[in-house]
Motif scaffolding. Structure first.
Motif, PDB file in Angstrom:
ATOM      1  N   ILE A  55       0.843  -1.203   0.000  1.00 21.55           N
ATOM      2  CA  ILE A  55       0.000   0.000   0.000  1.00 21.55           C
ATOM      3  C   ILE A  55       0.873   1.247   0.000  1.00 21.55           C
ATOM      4  CG2 ILE A  55      -1.653   1.325   1.358  1.00 21.55           C
ATOM      5  CD1 ILE A  55      -2.793  -1.368   2.333  1.00 21.55           C
ATOM      6  N   ALA A  56       1.925   1.217   0.832  1.00 23.37           N
ATOM      7  CA  ALA A  56       2.832   2.362   0.931  1.00 23.37           C
ATOM      8  C   ALA A  56       3.512   2.638  -0.408  1.00 23.37           C
ATOM      9  CB  ALA A  56       3.868   2.116   2.018  1.00 23.37           C
ATOM     10  N   LYS A  57       3.959   1.576  -1.081  1.00 23.31           N
ATOM     11  CA  LYS A  57       4.636   1.753  -2.367  1.00 23.31           C
ATOM     12  C   LYS A  57       3.697   2.359  -3.404  1.00 23.31           C
ATOM     13  CE  LYS A  57       8.184  -1.837  -1.976  1.00 23.31           C
ATOM     14  NZ  LYS A  57       8.678  -3.119  -2.513  1.00 23.31           N
ATOM     15  N   ARG A  58       2.451   1.873  -3.427  1.00 19.19           N
ATOM     16  CA  ARG A  58       1.476   2.424  -4.383  1.00 19.19           C
ATOM     17  C   ARG A  58       1.205   3.887  -4.089  1.00 19.19           C
ATOM     18  NH1 ARG A  58      -1.197  -2.745  -3.974  1.00 19.19           N
ATOM     19  NH2 ARG A  58      -2.634  -1.898  -2.410  1.00 19.19           N
ATOM     20  N   LEU A  59       1.070   4.215  -2.792  1.00 23.15           N
ATOM     21  CA  LEU A  59       0.807   5.595  -2.403  1.00 23.15           C
ATOM     22  C   LEU A  59       1.988   6.492  -2.772  1.00 23.15           C
ATOM     23  CD1 LEU A  59      -1.024   7.664  -0.962  1.00 23.15           C
ATOM     24  CD2 LEU A  59       0.051   6.992   1.193  1.00 23.15           C
ATOM     25  N   LEU A  60       3.196   6.020  -2.492  1.00 19.85           N
ATOM     26  CA  LEU A  60       4.385   6.810  -2.795  1.00 19.85           C
ATOM     27  C   LEU A  60       4.537   7.024  -4.299  1.00 19.85           C
ATOM     28  CD1 LEU A  60       6.897   5.210  -0.251  1.00 19.85           C
ATOM     29  CD2 LEU A  60       6.033   7.558  -0.198  1.00 19.85           C
ATOM     30  N   SER A  61       4.175   6.010  -5.082  1.00 13.52           N
ATOM     31  CA  SER A  61       4.300   6.147  -6.531  1.00 13.52           C
ATOM     32  C   SER A  61       3.396   7.248  -7.073  1.00 13.52           C
ATOM     33  CB  SER A  61       3.974   4.813  -7.218  1.00 13.52           C
ATOM     34  OG  SER A  61       2.614   4.477  -7.051  1.00 13.52           O
ATOM     35  N   LEU A  62       2.261   7.479  -6.394  1.00 13.59           N
ATOM     36  CA  LEU A  62       1.366   8.558  -6.808  1.00 13.59           C
ATOM     37  C   LEU A  62       2.010   9.924  -6.643  1.00 13.59           C
ATOM     38  CD1 LEU A  62      -2.014   7.292  -5.283  1.00 13.59           C
ATOM     39  CD2 LEU A  62      -1.275   7.175  -7.676  1.00 13.59           C
ATOM     40  N   PHE A  63       2.994  10.004  -5.741  1.00 12.19           N
ATOM     41  CA  PHE A  63       3.686  11.270  -5.492  1.00 12.19           C
ATOM     42  C   PHE A  63       5.080  11.290  -6.135  1.00 12.19           C
ATOM     43  CE2 PHE A  63       0.455  11.073  -2.248  1.00 12.19           C
ATOM     44  CZ  PHE A  63       0.036  12.385  -2.112  1.00 12.19           C
ATOM     45  N   GLY A  64       5.256  10.430  -7.133  1.00 11.94           N
ATOM     46  CA  GLY A  64       6.515  10.435  -7.879  1.00 11.94           C
ATOM     47  C   GLY A  64       7.659   9.754  -7.172  1.00 11.94           C
ATOM     48  N   MET A  65       7.354   8.903  -6.193  1.00  8.69           N
ATOM     49  CA  MET A  65       8.401   8.204  -5.450  1.00  8.69           C
ATOM     50  C   MET A  65       8.545   6.790  -6.005  1.00  8.69           C
ATOM     51  SD  MET A  65       9.122  10.489  -3.008  1.00  8.69           S
ATOM     52  CE  MET A  65       8.335  11.965  -2.329  1.00  8.69           C
ATOM     53  N   GLY A  66       9.451   6.611  -6.947  1.00 12.59           N
ATOM     54  CA  GLY A  66       9.649   5.307  -7.568  1.00 12.59           C
ATOM     55  C   GLY A  66      10.774   4.530  -6.920  1.00 12.59           C
ATOM     56  N   LYS A  67      11.473   3.731  -7.736  1.00 10.57           N
ATOM     57  CA  LYS A  67      12.516   2.863  -7.190  1.00 10.57           C
ATOM     58  C   LYS A  67      13.704   3.626  -6.623  1.00 10.57           C
ATOM     59  CE  LYS A  67      11.477  -1.234  -9.977  1.00 10.57           C
ATOM     60  NZ  LYS A  67      12.008  -2.239 -10.928  1.00 10.57           N
ATOM     61  N   GLU A  68      13.892   4.876  -7.024  1.00 10.33           N
ATOM     62  CA  GLU A  68      15.020   5.657  -6.527  1.00 10.33           C
ATOM     63  C   GLU A  68      14.702   6.394  -5.219  1.00 10.33           C
ATOM     64  OE1 GLU A  68      18.122   5.598  -7.823  1.00 10.33           O
ATOM     65  OE2 GLU A  68      17.213   3.988  -9.015  1.00 10.33           O
ATOM     66  N   ARG A  69      13.507   6.174  -4.672  1.00 10.88           N
ATOM     67  CA  ARG A  69      13.107   6.874  -3.445  1.00 10.88           C
ATOM     68  C   ARG A  69      14.078   6.576  -2.314  1.00 10.88           C
ATOM     69  NH1 ARG A  69       8.919   3.110  -4.445  1.00 10.88           N
ATOM     70  NH2 ARG A  69       9.412   1.134  -3.417  1.00 10.88           N
ATOM     71  N   CYS A  70      14.201   7.532  -1.425  1.00  7.05           N
ATOM     72  CA  CYS A  70      15.046   7.326  -0.246  1.00  7.05           C
ATOM     73  C   CYS A  70      14.302   7.787   0.998  1.00  7.05           C
ATOM     74  CB  CYS A  70      16.384   8.038  -0.384  1.00  7.05           C
ATOM     75  SG  CYS A  70      16.336   9.812  -0.178  1.00  7.05           S
ATOM     76  N   LEU A  71      14.669   7.189   2.097  1.00  6.69           N
ATOM     77  CA  LEU A  71      13.974   7.395   3.363  1.00  6.69           C
ATOM     78  C   LEU A  71      14.837   8.189   4.336  1.00  6.69           C
ATOM     79  CD1 LEU A  71      11.630   6.660   5.371  1.00  6.69           C
ATOM     80  CD2 LEU A  71      12.931   4.569   5.892  1.00  6.69           C
ATOM     81  N   VAL A  72      14.240   9.185   4.965  1.00  7.37           N
ATOM     82  CA  VAL A  72      14.886   9.935   6.045  1.00  7.37           C
ATOM     83  C   VAL A  72      14.096   9.694   7.328  1.00  7.37           C
ATOM     84  CG1 VAL A  72      15.370  12.239   6.981  1.00  7.37           C
ATOM     85  CG2 VAL A  72      15.866  11.733   4.581  1.00  7.37           C
ATOM     86  N   ILE A  73      14.776   9.290   8.363  1.00  6.99           N
ATOM     87  CA  ILE A  73      14.180   9.167   9.697  1.00  6.99           C
ATOM     88  C   ILE A  73      14.843  10.207  10.580  1.00  6.99           C
ATOM     89  CG2 ILE A  73      13.849   7.678  11.707  1.00  6.99           C
ATOM     90  CD1 ILE A  73      13.897   5.284   9.841  1.00  6.99           C
ATOM     91  N   TYR A  74      14.036  10.969  11.296  1.00  4.49           N
ATOM     92  CA  TYR A  74      14.604  12.018  12.137  1.00  4.49           C
ATOM     93  C   TYR A  74      13.918  12.027  13.497  1.00  4.49           C
ATOM     94  CZ  TYR A  74      10.489  14.860  10.879  1.00  4.49           C
ATOM     95  OH  TYR A  74       9.198  15.329  10.703  1.00  4.49           O
ATOM     96  N   GLY A  75      14.642  12.538  14.484  1.00  2.00           N
ATOM     97  CA  GLY A  75      14.119  12.612  15.840  1.00  2.00           C
ATOM     98  C   GLY A  75      14.052  14.051  16.319  1.00  2.00           C
ATOM     99  N   ILE A  76      13.044  14.338  17.123  1.00  2.84           N
ATOM    100  CA  ILE A  76      12.903  15.657  17.747  1.00  2.84           C
ATOM    101  C   ILE A  76      12.879  15.437  19.253  1.00  2.84           C
ATOM    102  CG2 ILE A  76      11.473  17.718  17.966  1.00  2.84           C
ATOM    103  CD1 ILE A  76      10.317  17.092  15.226  1.00  2.84           C
ATOM    104  N   THR A  77      13.810  16.064  19.952  1.00  5.38           N
ATOM    105  CA  THR A  77      13.974  15.845  21.383  1.00  5.38           C
ATOM    106  C   THR A  77      14.131  17.184  22.091  1.00  5.38           C
ATOM    107  OG1 THR A  77      15.097  13.737  20.943  1.00  5.38           O
ATOM    108  CG2 THR A  77      15.379  14.681  23.143  1.00  5.38           C
TER     109      THR A  77
END
Length: 534
Positions: free
Chosen positions: A321-343
């Motif tokens: 589901i996430a992949k299909r949703l991301l593809s709608l926003f132009g996020m294909g196989k080259e997509r990258c993930l950022v995880i960040y923390g707020i403390t």
């Protein structure tokens, strides 16, 4: 109970979905599932101890096995194959500074090599006895794990060096404080190990590295006890604490430390953002740092690591589901993930979150709120158990890391991955290589690379392939002028490359200090640098 031939508690298993096996086979081929050595067989191979009796020392064979190796890939090959080559001749569990001093005197009198042992999480050979060194004693600091003192006005907490991360944090949390030092090895790494290897936690951008957190402490040396007073600042010559930090047991045994702590944060959340490709993601990360938006953690995975993260997540329906949703926003196989923390406090956290959103969106980011981020937080210390699962599926895995100025980070990251791939191909394997940037600084960043490949039936074949890939990547790091170790120390694996960072003169200086501290060469020989006669 702790595993004798792998990572962590024997009762915890890192489960992968059935689809993970198909994914790995499609990337690197089928894993080689070969039988591991049985503990009884390894016990039968342990030779008689060569050291005289001492009331604090046990020569029990299983204790010696459990202190013979750390957690590096070569260590895993030794443990799983049963080919150890060397064991400590005894293991001691001191409970006080005086007992540590007594053990050092015993070792000195009998010319026994001494290896300080914390949680055993070393990935560079720090805790391994060497065949050429003769009789060896492992000094396990596990019973020196007390909370000694707390100065609430100065926010200084004193602990014995054998305390492990979870217990240290729990004791501080009960008082409303935290150290905030969270390496991935947190569950089984000790305070003394953090200090001896200059460890770095996942949220160092907010809390600082271990050298920032150390205010003072105590070390037992062959010349006697040495106190390091907890001063807020000093201009009284070079800082001796900086010699102890990263000393890897070569100057003595760290027995306790005074640490700078802070109140538990009022607010802490971890969130995730997807970018269409790595270029957009890295630009966003740089923009966030340059704008002074102080997230506590900021980790950007390349496209390959992003894919691996999603494929091994274990929730395939949600991933689809996430992949299909991301593809709608132009996020294909080259997509990258950022995880960040707020403390921090709530007011500052709201500003950081709002500003981060603005910057991320201006660089094409698609925020996914807290689900992925909070899942990462819950599993960040159990991810180390994945190595057990992968090994049993027939795959070997290793990591390496460096840090360098921003100008070199992206080209060096690409070159390191290519070096590993090319070396793997030359060794007849097709490794899966992926990486991320984390532990960012104003002037640069840390590069963390993981590589995975099917393990061979023969231990030497695994080691040969590993050595080719590790060497190629290390030489690439040196070529780009990066540090050979950002957060794990030097041990034996990184020793050949240290001269490029310290210079020959710098190594001479360090060697002279070690020669004075240990003229008979009994303190963890061969780690950090070889003894050099002066």
């Amino acid at each position: 109970m702790k595993r004798w031939n792998g990572w962590g508690d024997v009762n915890y298993q890192y489960h992968l979905p059935e689809t993970a096996k198909d994914f790995l086979q499609s990337k690197v081929g089928e894993g080689g599932a070969y039988a591991d050595a049985a503990l009884d067989n390894v016990l039968a191979s342990v030779p008689e101890s060569r050291i005289p009796a001492h009331p604090l020392v046990t020569t029990d064979p299983e204790e010696r096995i459990r202190h013979a190796r750390g957690q590096s890939l070569p260590d895993w090959v030794s443990m799983r194959s049963g080919k150890y080559h060397a064991f400590p001749d005894g293991v001691a569990y001191p409970t006080s500074r005086q007992e540590v001093a007594d053990l050092l005197q015993y070792a000195s009198d009998n010319r026994i090599k001494v290896i300080p042992y914390g949680g055993g999480s070393s990935v560079l050979g720090h805790v391994n006895p060497r065949p050429q060194d003769g009789p060896t004693l492992s000094i396990d600091m596990a019973r020196m794990n007390r909370f000694l003192d707390f100065d609430s006005e100065s926010r200084l907490a004193t602990f014995e060096a054998g305390i492990l991360g979870p217990e240290l944090e729990s004791l501080l949390n009960k008082r409303g404080y935290t150290l905030g030092h969270f390496p991935q090895s947190f569950e089984y790494s000790s305070l003394g190990g953090w200090l001896a290897t200059r460890s770095c936690g996942q949220q160092c951008f907010y809390y600082g590295r271990i050298e920032d957190l150390l205010a003072g402490g105590h070390i037992e040396t062959l010349q006697g006890p040495m106190d390091l007073p907890p001063l807020p600042a000093s201009a009284a010559g070079p800082d001796v604490r900086q010699l102890v930090l990263g000393s890897e047991g070569r100057l003595g045994v760290i027995t306790d430390a005074v640490l700078r702590v802070r109140p538990l944060p009022e607010y802490e959340k971890f969130a995730a953002v997807f970018f269409p490709d790595y270029e957009h993601g890295t630009r966003a990360v740089r923009a966030l740092i340059n704008a002074g938006v102080e997230t506590s953690m900021l980790r950007i995975s390349d496209a390959q690591e992003t894919e691996v993260t999603l494929e091994l997540a274990g929730k395939q329906d949600l991933v689809k589901i996430a992949k299909r949703l991301l593809s709608l926003f132009g996020m294909g196989k080259e997509r990258c993930l950022v995880i960040y923390g707020i403390t921090g406090d709530k007011r500052t956290a709201r500003w950081i979150r709002r500003r981060a959103f603005q910057i991320f969106r201006s660089h094409g980011g698609f925020p996914v709120d807290y689900v992925i981020g909070e899942t990462w937080k819950k599993t960040r210390f159990t991810y180390a158990y994945l190595r057990n699962t992968l090994w049993e599926m027939g795959y070997a895995l290793d990591t390496l890391e460096t840090a360098m100025p921003w100008e070199k980070v992206i080209p060096a990251q690409a070159a390191m991955k290519k070096a590993i791939l090319d070396a793997g191909e030359a060794a007849g394997i097709h490794p899966l290589v992926f990486s991320h940037l984390s532990h960012h600084y104003r002037d640069g960043s840390a590069i963390y690379v993981t590589y995975l490949w099917p393990r061979s039936p023969e231990p030497d074949q695994i080691l040969d392939a590993w050595n080719m890939m590790k060497t190629a990547a290390s030489e690439t790091i040196v070529e780009f002028g990066g540090t050979i170790s950002h957060q794990h120390g030097v041990g034996t694996d990184h020793l050949p490359y240290l001269v490029h960072e310290k210079s020959a003169i710098g190594l001479d200086w360090l060697g002279a200090v070690m020669e004075h501290a240990d003229p008979n060469h009994i303190l963890n020989p061969g780690k950090l640098l070889e003894h050099k006669e002066v």
